[in-house]
Design a protein around this motif. Structure first.
Motif, PDB file in Angstrom:
ATOM      1  N   GLY A 191       0.769  -1.238   0.000  1.00 16.69           N
ATOM      2  CA  GLY A 191       0.000   0.000   0.000  1.00 16.69           C
ATOM      3  C   GLY A 191       0.800   1.287   0.000  1.00 16.69           C
ATOM      4  O   GLY A 191       0.304   2.310   0.460  1.00 16.69           O
ATOM      5  N   GLY A 230       1.828   3.051  -4.591  1.00 19.72           N
ATOM      6  CA  GLY A 230       0.832   3.848  -5.288  1.00 19.72           C
ATOM      7  C   GLY A 230       0.427   3.345  -6.659  1.00 19.72           C
ATOM      8  O   GLY A 230      -0.143   4.098  -7.439  1.00 19.72           O
ATOM      9  N   ARG A 231       0.676   2.088  -6.961  1.00 18.58           N
ATOM     10  CA  ARG A 231       0.508   1.620  -8.330  1.00 18.58           C
ATOM     11  C   ARG A 231      -0.812   0.898  -8.566  1.00 18.58           C
ATOM     12  O   ARG A 231      -1.415   1.031  -9.616  1.00 18.58           O
ATOM     13  N   CYS A 232      -1.254   0.142  -7.587  1.00 24.63           N
ATOM     14  CA  CYS A 232      -2.388  -0.755  -7.831  1.00 24.63           C
ATOM     15  C   CYS A 232      -3.701  -0.158  -7.347  1.00 24.63           C
ATOM     16  O   CYS A 232      -4.661  -0.884  -7.156  1.00 24.63           O
ATOM     17  N   ASN A 233      -3.738   1.175  -7.161  1.00 29.85           N
ATOM     18  CA  ASN A 233      -4.990   1.737  -6.651  1.00 29.85           C
ATOM     19  C   ASN A 233      -6.097   1.681  -7.701  1.00 29.85           C
ATOM     20  O   ASN A 233      -5.867   1.852  -8.886  1.00 29.85           O
ATOM     21  N   GLY A 287      -9.409   3.725  -7.615  1.00 26.06           N
ATOM     22  CA  GLY A 287      -9.998   4.729  -6.753  1.00 26.06           C
ATOM     23  C   GLY A 287      -9.163   4.836  -5.483  1.00 26.06           C
ATOM     24  O   GLY A 287      -7.934   4.821  -5.544  1.00 26.06           O
ATOM     25  N   ASP A 288      -9.814   4.899  -4.330  1.00 22.77           N
ATOM     26  CA  ASP A 288      -9.053   5.021  -3.088  1.00 22.77           C
ATOM     27  C   ASP A 288      -8.672   3.665  -2.510  1.00 22.77           C
ATOM     28  O   ASP A 288      -8.084   3.590  -1.438  1.00 22.77           O
ATOM     29  N   PHE A 340      -6.552   0.092  -2.526  1.00 21.87           N
ATOM     30  CA  PHE A 340      -5.374  -0.577  -3.053  1.00 21.87           C
ATOM     31  C   PHE A 340      -5.697  -2.061  -3.197  1.00 21.87           C
ATOM     32  O   PHE A 340      -6.145  -2.696  -2.231  1.00 21.87           O
ATOM     33  N   ASP A 393      -6.547  -3.804   0.248  1.00 23.84           N
ATOM     34  CA  ASP A 393      -7.996  -3.934   0.420  1.00 23.84           C
ATOM     35  C   ASP A 393      -8.536  -5.131  -0.353  1.00 23.84           C
ATOM     36  O   ASP A 393      -9.623  -5.618  -0.084  1.00 23.84           O
ATOM     37  N   PRO A 405     -14.232   2.847  -9.332  1.00 23.65           N
ATOM     38  CA  PRO A 405     -14.135   3.305 -10.717  1.00 23.65           C
ATOM     39  C   PRO A 405     -13.678   2.164 -11.635  1.00 23.65           C
ATOM     40  O   PRO A 405     -12.981   1.249 -11.200  1.00 23.65           O
ATOM     41  N   ASP A 406     -14.111   2.223 -12.870  1.00 23.66           N
ATOM     42  CA  ASP A 406     -13.825   1.153 -13.825  1.00 23.66           C
ATOM     43  C   ASP A 406     -12.390   1.301 -14.318  1.00 23.66           C
ATOM     44  O   ASP A 406     -12.136   1.778 -15.419  1.00 23.66           O
ATOM     45  N   GLU A 407     -11.449   0.908 -13.461  1.00 24.00           N
ATOM     46  CA  GLU A 407     -10.038   1.120 -13.778  1.00 24.00           C
ATOM     47  C   GLU A 407      -9.202  -0.061 -13.285  1.00 24.00           C
ATOM     48  O   GLU A 407      -8.269   0.091 -12.527  1.00 24.00           O
ATOM     49  N   PHE A 408      -9.628  -1.284 -13.664  1.00 23.54           N
ATOM     50  CA  PHE A 408      -8.854  -2.456 -13.224  1.00 23.54           C
ATOM     51  C   PHE A 408      -8.779  -3.489 -14.331  1.00 23.54           C
ATOM     52  O   PHE A 408      -9.329  -3.283 -15.395  1.00 23.54           O
TER      53      PHE A 408
END
Lengths: 338, 283
Positions: free
Chosen positions: B252, B255-258, B260-261, B263, B267, B280-283
Motif C-alpha cells: 500500500g 501507489g501503483r495498484c490503486n 480509486g481510493d 489498493f 484492500d 471506478p472502472d479502472e482495473f
C-alpha cells in the motif's frame, strides 16, 4: 516566541547544529534551490519562496538502496546501507511540513511500516522556517495551512525581516535548541510581530475555495471534463517529481554479474508503463486516466483513505507545468462542471 | 538498518524450490519451502492471498498462493511465463533459492461461505488463485462445512489446461463435487466440451439459490461471466472475484495498484461484485 536570533548570526547558529547533527538545508544549485545533506551554515539559502523540489527526499529519497547482495554467496550476503547520523532538517516551509504529516500514514501504516522512511523520520529533528514572502501560486490556506504555520515542526523560526523569532515546540527540538542557546536574545515584542506578519502574508495568498470539491469529485469520475483537461498534458511528470505529497515509487534491481542492489526510486503515475502489467494489461493506458488519477488522488482518494488532503497548496506543480495545467484552475473548473 | 524481514516488510524470507510441475507450455507450478521451518510454520497464508516472489538480480513479482493452507509444509505458485521476471523464474530448477514476502491482501470469505453451495468459474491461469479456495473447501477437515461444489474451467486448448491432475483426477473423486471442463476450439484428441466459459455457464444454468460464485480469469472472460450470472438471476453480493494489477511494494505504499481510493494489495485482491460496482472502472 519571546526569543529571537539576529539574521547575521544564522550561519553560526547552523554551524553549532552541524557540529553535532547532519544538517540538511536548502542551498543554491545552479538555477535551483535544493535541500542537501551535510551543508555549511554560510551556504544555506532562505531567500527563495520555497525550494524547487520539495524536501520529502530527506525521508523518501529520489533514489535509495534498500539492500545490496551477492548472488554467489550463501544466503546472498544481504547487507544494508549504514543507518546514518542523527539529522536536523532546517529551512522547511510550513506547507512542506504539513505534506510530511499527510504522507506519514502512507509509510507508517498500521499494518506495514516502512523501515527506511520511519528510521529517517525518527532520526530527524525538524526546524521549520516561516515564509518571508509568498508566490502568486501559493494557496496553502485552502488546505488549512498558513505561511507561518508550525504544524510538524520541532522548532519554528519565524522570519521577521532582520531576525527570526524562535519557538521551541518539542523535547526533540529542545535538545537541538540547547546547542544554539547562546545566540538567543530576549525580545518581548516578537510574538506581536509574528502575529502581524502572519496576517500580512495570509492576505497575499491566492484565494482558492476547495469547499465541496471532494463531494463533486465523488461523482465526477466519468465527467468529460477529464478528457478535455488531459488533452494538453505532456505526461512529463514534473508535477509529481517536485510534489511534496506524491509518494509513488518503483523498485528495481541493479546488478552486474553476481553483485547487485535492490533500490527504490521515485516513480510517476504520468509514465507510460506505470500501470502496464506483464502480458499487456494496462489499467490506466492513456492521458485521460493518468491525469484524472492524479487530480482524483490529490483532491479525493487521499482524503477518502487517510482523511487528509492530498495537496497542501505549495503551488510547485502550477509553477513548473510546461503547459500550465494548474491545480487551482482544476479546483474551480470542477465546481463549474458539476 | 534492520537485519531481518520481520522488521522490514520489503525484505523477503529465503526459500527453496522443492518441486516443479509443468502445467502447460507456458505455466509451471513451483512448490517452495521456506529455509526457516518456523517461518514456514507461522506464515499464516489464507486462501486467496498473494505474495511477492523475489529473484535477486531480476526483481519481484506479485504471485497468488495457489495451494491451500490445509496443505502444510510448503507453498505452491503457478506462474505463467509472461514478462521479464517470470521468464527467469521458468528457467529455475529444483533446489534454486528464491525470496518470498507476504502473505498480503485479504482472502476469500470462506467463513461466510459456510453452509452454501459453491460455483467456481476459472479461465486459463485464473484458476491458480481460486485453487487455494477449492483445495481448502475440499479438504477433509473442512468439507462438511460447505455444500455442493461446481467447478467450471476453460482454457484456449487442451494443452493450455492448468491443473489437469486436479481437474480430471483429484476433484471429480471428491464428494459432492462436479467438474466441467471446456476448451475454446475443437481439436483432435479432445472429446470434451468445446465452448467459451461464459457460454458454457449459460448452458449449465446454475441456480443462484444458496450459492456463492467465485470467478477469476482473463479480464474479458470475467466481464462476460459477470454478465451471464446477472442474466441468470445472481445477486452482486453472491459473486466474488479477485483482481490483479501491477505492484511494486504490495503493502500500500508504491501507489501503483490503486483503483480509486482502494489498493488491490491491501484492500483486495478479493472483492464481491457489489464492492466492485462502487469502484471506478479502472482495473
Amino acid at each position: 516566541m519571546n526569543k529571537i536570533i539576529k539574521k547575521d548570526q544564522l550561519a553560526a547558529v547552523l554551524d553549532s547544529i552541524a557540529a553535532k547533527y547532519q544538517l540538511i538545508a536548502p542551498v543554491q544549485d545552479e538555477s535551483t534551490v535544493l535541500f542537501k545533506p551535510g551543508v555549511a551554515g554560510k551556504d544555506v539559502v532562505l531567500d527563495a519562496v520555497n525550494s524547487t523540489v520539495s524536501p520529502k527526499g530527506a525521508f523518501f529519497p529520489q533514489w535509495e538502496t534498500m539492500y545490496i547482495y551477492n548472488t554467489a554467496e550463501a544466503d546472498f550476503a544481504i547487507k544494508y546501507p549504514e543507518e546514518g547520523p542523527d539529522r536536523v532538517l532546517f529551512g522547511i516551509r510550513p506547507c512542506d511540513m504539513m505534506a510530511l504529516l499527510h504522507i506519514d500514514p502512507v509509510f507508517i501504516g498500521s499494518k506495514f511500516g516502512d523501515y527506511y522512511y520511519e528510521t529517517k523520520r525518527n532520526k530527524t529533528t525538524i526546524i521549520g522556517v516561516s515564509c518571508a514572502k509568498v508566490a502568486h501560486t501559493c494557496f496553502c490556506s485552502t488546505f488549512g495551512g498558513s505561511p507561518t504555520g508550525n504544524k510538524g515542526a520541532d522548532i519554528m523560526f519565524y522570519d521577521l525581516g532582520d531576525k527570526y523569532a524562535v519557538e521551541v515546540i518539542t523535547d526533540k527540538g529542545k535538545a537541538v535548541a540547547d546547542l544554539f542557546s547562546k545566540f538567543l536574545v530576549d525580545d518581548t515584542g516578537a510574538p506581536a510581530e509574528v502575529e502581524a506578519k502572519a496576517k500580512e502574508l495570509a492576505s497575499l495568498l491566492k484565494p482558492v475555495d476547495v469547499t465541496g470539491v471532494k463531494e463533486i469529485m465523488d461523482g465526477a469520475f466519468e465527467n468529460p471534463y477529464w478528457k478535455e483537461l488531459s488533452r494538453k498534458c505532456l505526461n512529463c511528470g514534473v508535477c509529481t517529481f517536485i510534489c511534496p505529497t506524491c509518494h509513488c515509487f518503483d523498485v528495481v534491481d541493479e546488478a552486474y554479474m553476481c553483485d547487485g542492489q535492490r533500490v527504490r526510486c521515485w516513480d510517476t503515475c504520468m509514465a507510460k508503463d506505470f500501470n502496464l502489467a506483464a502480458g499487456g494489461h494496462n489499467t490506466r493506458p492513456t492521458k485521460l486516466e493518468k491525469v484524472r488519477n492524479r487530480f482524483m488522488h490529490k483532491l479525493k482518494y487521499h482524503l477518502d483513505r487517510y482523511n487528509l488532503a492530498g495537496c497542501v497548496g505549495c503551488g510547485r506543480c502550477s509553477q513548473k507545468c510546461p503547459v500550465n495545467l494548474d491545480i487551482t484552475q482544476v479546483i474551480s473548473d470542477v465546481k463549474a462542471v458539476k | 538498518m534492520c537485519k531481518c524481514a520481520a522488521e522490514n516488510p520489503m525484505l523477503a524470507y529465503p526459500a527453496t524450490i522443492t518441486k516443479i510441475i509443468e502445467e502447460t507450455p507456458d505455466v509451471k507450478t513451483f512448490q517452495m519451502v521456506f529455509d526457516d521451518p518456523q517461518i514456514q510454520e507461522n506464515f499464516g497464508n489464507q486462501p486467496g492471498q498473494v505474495t511477492m516472489i523475489s529473484l535477486l538480480g531480476h526483481g519481484e513479482i506479485t504471485i497468488s498462493i495457489t495451494s491451500s493452507p490445509t496443505r502444510k509444509g510448503m507453498l505452491e505458485f503457478s506462474i505463467k511465463k509472461v514478462g521479464r521476471v517470470t521468464e527467469i523464474v521458468h528457467q529455475l530448477e529444483v533446489g534454486a533459492k528464491v525470496g518470498i514476502r507476504g502473505p498480503y491482501g485479504n482472502n476469500f470469505p470462506y467463513e461466510s461461505m459456510k453452509g452454501k453451495d459453491l460455483l467456481i468459474i476459472g479461465g486459463g491461469i485464473g484458476l491458480a488463485p481460486v485453487r487455494s479456495l477449492i483445495d481448502f473447501v475440499l479438504a477433509d477437515e473442512n468439507r462438511a462445512d460447505y455444500g455442493h461444489v461446481d467447478i467450471l474451467y476453460g482454457a484456449r486448448s487442451k494443452a493450455d489446461l492448468c491443473f489437469k491432475y486436479d481437474l480430471f483426477d483429484t476433484w471429480p473423486k471428491k464428494k459432492d463435487t462436479s467438474v466441467y471442463v471446456t476448451i475454446d476450439r475443437p481439436e483432435e484428441g479432445w472429446d470434451g466440451k468445446v465452448a467459451f466459459v461464459p457460454a458454457y455457464l449459460e448452458e449449465l444454468n446454475p441456480s443462484p439459490a444458496n450459492k456463492i460464485a467465485v470467478t477469476c480469469g482473463p479480464p474479458i472472460m470475467i466481464k462476460f461471466v459477470l454478465q451471464t450470472l446477472a442474466k441468470l438471476g445472481w445477486q452482486d453480493e453472491q459473486i466474488i472475484t479477485t483482481l490483479e494489477g501491477r505492484m511494486k511494494c504490495c503493502i500500500g505504499k508504491c501507489g501503483r495498484c490503486n483503483v480509486g481510493d482502494k489498493f488491490i494489495c491491501l484492500d483486495g485482491p478479493v472483492f464481491n461484485l457489489a464492492q466492485i460496482k462502487q469502484m471506478p472502472d479502472e482495473f
